[in-house]
Enzyme design. Structure first.
Site, mmCIF file in Angstrom:
data_model
loop_
_atom_site.group_PDB
_atom_site.id
_atom_site.type_symbol
_atom_site.label_atom_id
_atom_site.label_comp_id
_atom_site.label_asym_id
_atom_site.label_seq_id
_atom_site.Cartn_x
_atom_site.Cartn_y
_atom_site.Cartn_z
ATOM 1 N N ASN A 73 91.414 46.675 33.422
ATOM 2 C CA ASN A 73 90.476 47.734 33.077
ATOM 3 C C ASN A 73 89.178 47.148 32.510
ATOM 4 O OD1 ASN A 73 89.653 50.565 32.598
ATOM 5 N ND2 ASN A 73 91.833 50.964 32.764
ATOM 6 N N ARG A 74 88.398 47.985 31.841
ATOM 7 C CA ARG A 74 87.044 47.587 31.457
ATOM 8 C C ARG A 74 86.943 47.109 30.011
ATOM 9 N NH1 ARG A 74 86.741 51.420 35.354
ATOM 10 N NH2 ARG A 74 85.169 51.077 36.995
ATOM 11 N N HIS A 100 88.839 44.262 35.128
ATOM 12 C CA HIS A 100 90.048 43.690 35.737
ATOM 13 C C HIS A 100 90.081 42.162 35.747
ATOM 14 C CE1 HIS A 100 91.494 47.577 36.584
ATOM 15 N NE2 HIS A 100 90.946 47.777 37.762
ATOM 16 N N HIS A 171 98.029 46.787 40.651
ATOM 17 C CA HIS A 171 97.044 47.772 41.100
ATOM 18 C C HIS A 171 97.389 48.285 42.504
ATOM 19 C CE1 HIS A 171 93.193 49.796 41.389
ATOM 20 N NE2 HIS A 171 92.832 49.358 40.190
ATOM 21 N N SER A 172 98.638 48.602 42.737
ATOM 22 C CA SER A 172 99.028 49.144 44.038
ATOM 23 C C SER A 172 98.511 50.558 44.228
ATOM 24 C CB SER A 172 100.555 49.153 44.173
ATOM 25 O OG SER A 172 101.036 47.840 44.337
ATOM 26 N N TYR A 173 98.156 50.866 45.456
ATOM 27 C CA TYR A 173 97.730 52.210 45.854
ATOM 28 C C TYR A 173 98.869 52.870 46.623
ATOM 29 C CZ TYR A 173 92.811 51.266 44.707
ATOM 30 O OH TYR A 173 91.634 50.985 44.067
ATOM 31 N N ASP A 234 90.528 59.021 36.475
ATOM 32 C CA ASP A 234 90.352 57.581 36.259
ATOM 33 C C ASP A 234 90.535 57.345 34.770
ATOM 34 O OD1 ASP A 234 89.778 54.916 36.512
ATOM 35 O OD2 ASP A 234 87.787 55.185 37.396
ATOM 36 N N GLU A 296 98.797 52.466 37.001
ATOM 37 C CA GLU A 296 98.651 51.123 36.453
ATOM 38 C C GLU A 296 99.156 51.092 35.012
ATOM 39 O OE1 GLU A 296 94.421 49.994 37.060
ATOM 40 O OE2 GLU A 296 94.377 51.811 38.297
#
Length: 332
Positions: A73-74, A100, A171-173, A234, A296
């Site tokens: 993350n940020r 990330h 970070h799977s979609y 998000d 996540e």
């Protein structure tokens, strides 16, 4: 288990259980390159996306399937203080924030790898002092197992030679229909509090109640029900404990009869509804906005910037040990 060459010096692992569920992994970023499972009509669904081309994982790809770190993350303005010193990290998010783990982080690195048994693969990487601006030398290990209960068990380990921040995730979609919009997926999240973000998708430092907001998934609802009110999801959702045996999130598709359950020792989960996907080519389809979602598991984003967020500094005499389980079910 099958182990194949994945172009140049890289490897591809293919794990299959008794249900013919398949988990594909690569040593590039210790990444999941695909999850395949049979639906209620006995059709094989690509439930988690990836590519059969190793080059996909060597260039920006929305972190599809990647392991992420050192800090997921940020981090605001790409800097933090530790031990009286200010550390400046790579600013890879709008040239302003750190995202990330940086320009490469661990997501684009080649991991050492070995199969521990027919259903388990261990990936390891030594992150050197100064990588992306982080202090300390850190040994990182990520282990994947596929069980006959359709559990994908991810175990995270890190050990450092001096204090440094650690917050690893995957970070799977996902899309339990294999393609198309995710709006009709049913979603449950066991969380009474979430973190709002500003227009730069950075945590504001506030911790707000989910109750009676578009962010309340304590009662199962469609992902699409309030997605416009939320401006797309998000956001980090906080759990009330670190109990691996407690169901933390569940997604269900009536169309395929497939569900995805989430269990974790981590204190929170970032739910991302694929707001910024835009023509990303993956195996067999193209991902656009709201065509996939991420769950996540993590510690709170921007923990290095807000002292009231839980500490993510790993001391030299401690070990980072965390587990996340994604469990797929056929509910018919």
């Amino acid at each position: 288990m099958q182990i194949k060459n994945f172009g140049e010096k890289y490897l591809l692992y293919e794990l299959k259980n008794k249900n013919e569920t398949v988990l594909k992994l690569t040593d590039i970023g210790a990444s999941i390159t695909g999850v395949f499972i049979k639906d209620k009509n006995n059709n094989e669904i690509q439930a988690s996306f990836g590519s059969d081309d190793y080059n996909f994982y060597l260039k920006p790809h929305d972190y599809i399937g990647s392991s992420v770190g050192r800090v997921a993350n940020r981090t605001i303005n790409g800097e933090f203080e530790l031990g009286g010193k200010t550390y400046k990290l790579a600013k890879n998010d709008n040239n302003k924030h750190h995202l990330h783990g940086g320009i490469e982080g661990i997501s684009f690195k080649k991991f050492d790898s070995k199969n521990l048994d027919d259903k388990t693969v261990l990936f390891s990487y030594d992150s050197k002092d100064g990588e992306e601006g982080y202090p300390a030398n850190v040994k990182i290990e990520i282990t994947y197992s596929l069980t006959d209960e359709n559990e994908i068990i991810i175990k995270y380990f890190a050990k450092s030679d001096s204090p440094t921040p650690i917050n690893l995730t995957n970070h799977s979609y996902w899309n339990l229909n294999g393609e198309g919009f995710i709006y009709e997926h049913d979603l449950f999240i066991d969380s009474k509090f979430y973190l709002p973000v500003n227009e730069e998708y950075v945590s504001t430092g506030e911790i707000l109640k989910t109750e009676n907001t578009p962010f309340d998934f304590n009662k199962t609802k469609k992902i699409g029900e309030d997605i416009e009110k939320a401006g797309g999801y998000d956001n980090c959702f906080i759990f009330d404990s670190e109990n691996l045996n407690k169901l933390r999130a569940k997604v269900f598709s009536e169309k395929t009869g497939l569900s995805l359950e989430l269990y974790t020792t981590k204190p929170a989960m970032h739910f991302y509804s694929g707001n910024m996907l835009n023509g990303r080519e993956v195996r067999g389809t193209i991902l656009n906005k709201h065509n996939a979602f991420c769950l996540e598991t993590e510690f709170l984003p921007a923990s290095l910037n807000f002292i009231h967020f839980p500490n993510i500094i790993l001391e030299a005499d401690r070990e980072y040990n965390q587990t996340t389980i994604y469990k797929l079910n056929l509910e018919k």
